[in-house]
Design a protein around this motif. Sequence first.
Motif, PDB file in Angstrom:
ATOM      1  N   TYR A 126       5.382   1.569   8.064  1.00  0.00           N
ATOM      2  CA  TYR A 126       4.988   0.985   9.341  1.00  0.00           C
ATOM      3  C   TYR A 126       6.230   0.824  10.220  1.00  0.00           C
ATOM      4  O   TYR A 126       7.333   0.581   9.720  1.00  0.00           O
ATOM      5  CB  TYR A 126       4.341  -0.389   9.136  1.00  0.00           C
TER       6      TYR A 126
ATOM      7  N   VAL B 200      -3.557   5.083   6.697  1.00  0.00           N
ATOM      8  CA  VAL B 200      -2.146   4.712   6.795  1.00  0.00           C
ATOM      9  C   VAL B 200      -1.260   5.948   6.759  1.00  0.00           C
ATOM     10  O   VAL B 200      -1.707   7.050   6.403  1.00  0.00           O
ATOM     11  CB  VAL B 200      -1.745   3.774   5.632  1.00  0.00           C
TER      12      VAL B 200
ATOM     13  N   ASP C  78       0.802  -1.217   0.000  1.00  0.00           N
ATOM     14  CA  ASP C  78       0.000   0.000   0.000  1.00  0.00           C
ATOM     15  C   ASP C  78       0.842   1.276   0.000  1.00  0.00           C
ATOM     16  O   ASP C  78       0.304   2.376   0.165  1.00  0.00           O
ATOM     17  CB  ASP C  78      -0.951   0.015   1.200  1.00  0.00           C
TER      18      ASP C  78
ATOM     19  N   ASP D 274      -6.206   9.418   5.837  1.00  0.00           N
ATOM     20  CA  ASP D 274      -7.413   8.767   6.350  1.00  0.00           C
ATOM     21  C   ASP D 274      -8.448   8.682   5.237  1.00  0.00           C
ATOM     22  O   ASP D 274      -9.065   9.681   4.861  1.00  0.00           O
ATOM     23  CB  ASP D 274      -7.956   9.563   7.537  1.00  0.00           C
TER      24      ASP D 274
ATOM     25  N   ASP E 262     -11.343   3.363   2.716  1.00  0.00           N
ATOM     26  CA  ASP E 262     -10.869   1.988   2.583  1.00  0.00           C
ATOM     27  C   ASP E 262      -9.642   1.685   3.438  1.00  0.00           C
ATOM     28  O   ASP E 262      -9.360   0.527   3.741  1.00  0.00           O
ATOM     29  CB  ASP E 262     -10.561   1.657   1.125  1.00  0.00           C
ATOM     30  N   GLN E 263      -8.891   2.726   3.841  1.00  0.00           N
ATOM     31  CA  GLN E 263      -7.730   2.498   4.672  1.00  0.00           C
ATOM     32  C   GLN E 263      -7.262   3.800   5.326  1.00  0.00           C
ATOM     33  O   GLN E 263      -7.557   4.887   4.844  1.00  0.00           O
ATOM     34  CB  GLN E 263      -6.578   1.894   3.857  1.00  0.00           C
TER      35      GLN E 263
END
Length: 245
Positions: A127, A198, A123, A192, A195-196
């Motif tokens: 992280y 991150v 994506d 934001d 669907d996600q």
Amino acid sequence: MDDGDSWPDFTLAEIKEMEGVYKEIGEAALSREFCNALATSFSFSASPVGRPTITWQQVQNWFRDKQKGSQAKVKSLSKALKLFINLSGESVSSNEPETSEKPKGCSISELKELAFEAKSSKDDAWYDVASFLTYRVTCAGDLEVRVRFSGFNNTEDEWVNVKTAVRERSIPLEPSECQKVEVGDLVLCYQDREDQAVYCDAHILEIQRRLHDLRGCRCIFLVRYDHDGSEEKVQLERICCRPTN
């Protein structure tokens, strides 16, 4: 080394063939039988007029030099990996000897405080890294590490490129630190979406400076996300800055 063992002027086609062979079978290409067969093939194929017959030693020497170059690259990349592992407080098994080298200007205690983040190919988001599990060197000579992302189990582990997808962790900002963010800066921004949600790389396009109140920083930052080119206005709480050297 005498003249009979030195490299001849291999043709481009021959070099490409040897490159392909080495990538496929590695050290096995250095055997006398294999080098003899390859030298015979080269000598009887169309080649520059007047070129001496190619010997098996000349082919073997080419593979030996190729092997030395590959080993040097692996050793260098392994040391780079060890730096990442040492800084994050993790450890992996390796045949490379331990090294006491460390970046100049940093103490051991300071290095161990560093943490890392890695970019997922799924994506394009970054992280936090929980641990480095192992490493490998690709055919192209790139060093990759398999990472365990913080908060995820082993089904989400990924191989990532050390040079392009591993870096020191981005830093959240306090409201009083909004002046650190400037137009043109690369930041890690919380995207934001339905669907996600991150954290992705973005660049600051514009800043509307506003007076702070009891709620903290009220400034508005216009960002453009690097991975999809979309733009959005966000507040400081959604921005993490990159560490400075």
